[in-house]
Design a protein around this motif. Structure first.
Motif, short mmCIF file in Angstrom:
data_model
loop_
_atom_site.label_atom_id
_atom_site.label_comp_id
_atom_site.label_asym_id
_atom_site.label_seq_id
_atom_site.Cartn_x
_atom_site.Cartn_y
_atom_site.Cartn_z
N ALA A 10 -3.81 -4.97 38.83
CA ALA A 10 -2.43 -4.56 38.59
C ALA A 10 -2.28 -3.07 38.83
CB ALA A 10 -2.03 -4.91 37.15
N GLU A 11 -1.23 -2.72 39.58
CA GLU A 11 -0.93 -1.32 39.86
C GLU A 11 -0.73 -0.56 38.54
OE1 GLU A 11 2.49 -0.98 42.40
OE2 GLU A 11 2.23 1.18 42.68
N ALA A 12 -0.23 -1.25 37.54
CA ALA A 12 0.01 -0.62 36.24
C ALA A 12 -1.29 -0.29 35.51
CB ALA A 12 0.89 -1.52 35.37
N MET A 13 -2.41 -0.92 35.93
CA MET A 13 -3.71 -0.68 35.30
C MET A 13 -4.74 -0.38 36.37
SD MET A 13 -3.86 -3.61 32.37
CE MET A 13 -5.26 -2.81 31.66
N PRO A 14 -4.63 0.79 37.02
CA PRO A 14 -5.54 1.09 38.13
C PRO A 14 -7.00 1.11 37.68
CG PRO A 14 -4.17 3.01 37.55
CD PRO A 14 -3.68 1.86 36.73
N GLY A 15 -7.89 0.53 38.52
CA GLY A 15 -9.31 0.55 38.21
C GLY A 15 -9.77 -0.53 37.26
N ALA A 16 -8.86 -1.43 36.90
CA ALA A 16 -9.23 -2.48 35.94
C ALA A 16 -9.31 -3.84 36.63
CB ALA A 16 -8.20 -2.55 34.81
N ALA A 17 -10.28 -4.64 36.17
CA ALA A 17 -10.33 -6.05 36.55
C ALA A 17 -9.77 -6.83 35.36
CB ALA A 17 -11.76 -6.48 36.84
N ILE A 18 -8.78 -7.66 35.66
CA ILE A 18 -8.14 -8.46 34.62
C ILE A 18 -8.56 -9.90 34.89
CG2 ILE A 18 -5.93 -9.12 33.60
CD1 ILE A 18 -4.80 -6.48 34.94
N VAL A 19 -9.56 -10.36 34.14
CA VAL A 19 -10.23 -11.62 34.44
C VAL A 19 -9.63 -12.75 33.61
CG1 VAL A 19 -12.48 -12.77 34.54
CG2 VAL A 19 -12.33 -10.29 34.87
N LYS A 20 -9.28 -13.85 34.27
CA LYS A 20 -8.71 -14.99 33.56
C LYS A 20 -9.80 -15.60 32.66
CE LYS A 20 -4.67 -14.92 35.56
NZ LYS A 20 -3.58 -14.18 34.94
N ALA A 21 -9.64 -15.39 31.37
CA ALA A 21 -10.74 -15.64 30.44
C ALA A 21 -11.06 -17.12 30.25
CB ALA A 21 -10.44 -14.99 29.10
N GLY A 22 -10.12 -17.99 30.58
CA GLY A 22 -10.40 -19.42 30.47
C GLY A 22 -11.44 -19.89 31.46
N CYS A 23 -11.78 -19.06 32.46
CA CYS A 23 -12.78 -19.42 33.47
C CYS A 23 -14.20 -19.02 33.08
CB CYS A 23 -12.41 -18.79 34.82
SG CYS A 23 -11.01 -19.58 35.62
N PHE A 24 -14.38 -18.30 31.97
CA PHE A 24 -15.75 -17.99 31.55
C PHE A 24 -16.47 -19.28 31.18
CE2 PHE A 24 -13.99 -13.72 30.83
CZ PHE A 24 -14.99 -12.95 31.42
N ASP A 25 -17.77 -19.33 31.50
CA ASP A 25 -18.56 -20.52 31.17
C ASP A 25 -18.66 -20.69 29.66
OD1 ASP A 25 -18.98 -21.03 33.88
OD2 ASP A 25 -20.71 -19.66 33.92
N ASP A 26 -18.79 -19.56 28.94
CA ASP A 26 -18.80 -19.59 27.48
C ASP A 26 -17.56 -18.83 27.01
OD1 ASP A 26 -19.21 -19.37 24.77
OD2 ASP A 26 -20.91 -17.97 24.95
N THR A 27 -16.68 -19.51 26.33
CA THR A 27 -15.45 -18.86 25.87
C THR A 27 -15.47 -18.61 24.36
OG1 THR A 27 -14.44 -21.05 25.70
CG2 THR A 27 -13.98 -19.81 27.71
N SER A 28 -16.62 -18.87 23.73
CA SER A 28 -16.67 -18.80 22.26
C SER A 28 -16.54 -17.37 21.73
CB SER A 28 -17.97 -19.42 21.75
OG SER A 28 -19.08 -18.67 22.21
N TRP A 29 -16.81 -16.36 22.59
CA TRP A 29 -16.76 -14.98 22.14
C TRP A 29 -15.35 -14.40 22.19
CZ3 TRP A 29 -15.08 -11.43 25.85
CH2 TRP A 29 -14.99 -11.95 27.15
N LEU A 30 -14.45 -15.11 22.84
CA LEU A 30 -13.10 -14.55 23.04
C LEU A 30 -12.36 -14.38 21.73
CD1 LEU A 30 -12.04 -16.70 26.12
CD2 LEU A 30 -12.51 -14.23 26.12
N LYS A 31 -11.86 -13.17 21.52
CA LYS A 31 -11.00 -12.93 20.37
C LYS A 31 -9.94 -11.92 20.80
CE LYS A 31 -10.80 -11.97 15.45
NZ LYS A 31 -9.40 -11.57 15.63
#
Ligand SMILES: [Zn+2]
Length: 135
Positions: free
Chosen positions: A86-107
């Motif tokens: 996103a141009e609004a967040m230069p230098g950042a990767a915004i990763v779709k978290a539902g695609c992680f193999d382990d999602t148990s750490w997401l908070k």
């Protein structure tokens, strides 16, 4: 350093994120609703250099609700959204978290674009909630 891996639905697109503490956010913007066919997207935000991705990715050059450029990368084979720049967040990767193999750490710690939140979607009180984007 914690390495987290993920993949799309068909498994042809893979990624890793080397970040001990990515920022986890819920985005209620109308474009995330359309692109995920859901009520919101859950994303892990990290510096771009901590994110590695391979696969038959395709880009949709979007413009966010902010009217700034948002490049939405998805698996060209199965259509799973993978990550966003996103141009609004230069230098950042915004990763779709539902695609992680382990999602148990997401908070999630913040929720953005609450203005367009589905009225049935829960708004947790232990997250920082923004009508649009912070800052
Ligand atoms: Zn795929």
């Amino acid at each position: 350093m914690t390495r987290r891996s993920g993949s799309c639905l068909c498994g042809k697109s893979h990624f890793t994120l080397d970040d001990d503490q990515p920022t986890v956010a819920i985005c209620h913007c109308t474009h995330c609703q359309k692109s995920t066919a859901s009520a919101f997207s859950i994303v892990a935000i990290s510096p771009r250099e901590k994110f590695t991705v391979t696969g038959p990715l395709k880009k949709f050059a979007d413009k966010g609700d902010s009217n700034l450029a948002v490049d939405r990368w998805f698996c060209a084979e199965c259509g799973s959204p993978i990550w966003t720049e996103a141009e609004a967040m230069p230098g950042a990767a915004i990763v779709k978290a539902g695609c992680f193999d382990d999602t148990s750490w997401l908070k999630p710690t913040l929720q953005i674009y609450c203005d367009s939140r589905q009225n049935w979607a829960p708004l947790a009180c232990d997250t920082a909630n923004f009508a649009k984007a912070p800052g």
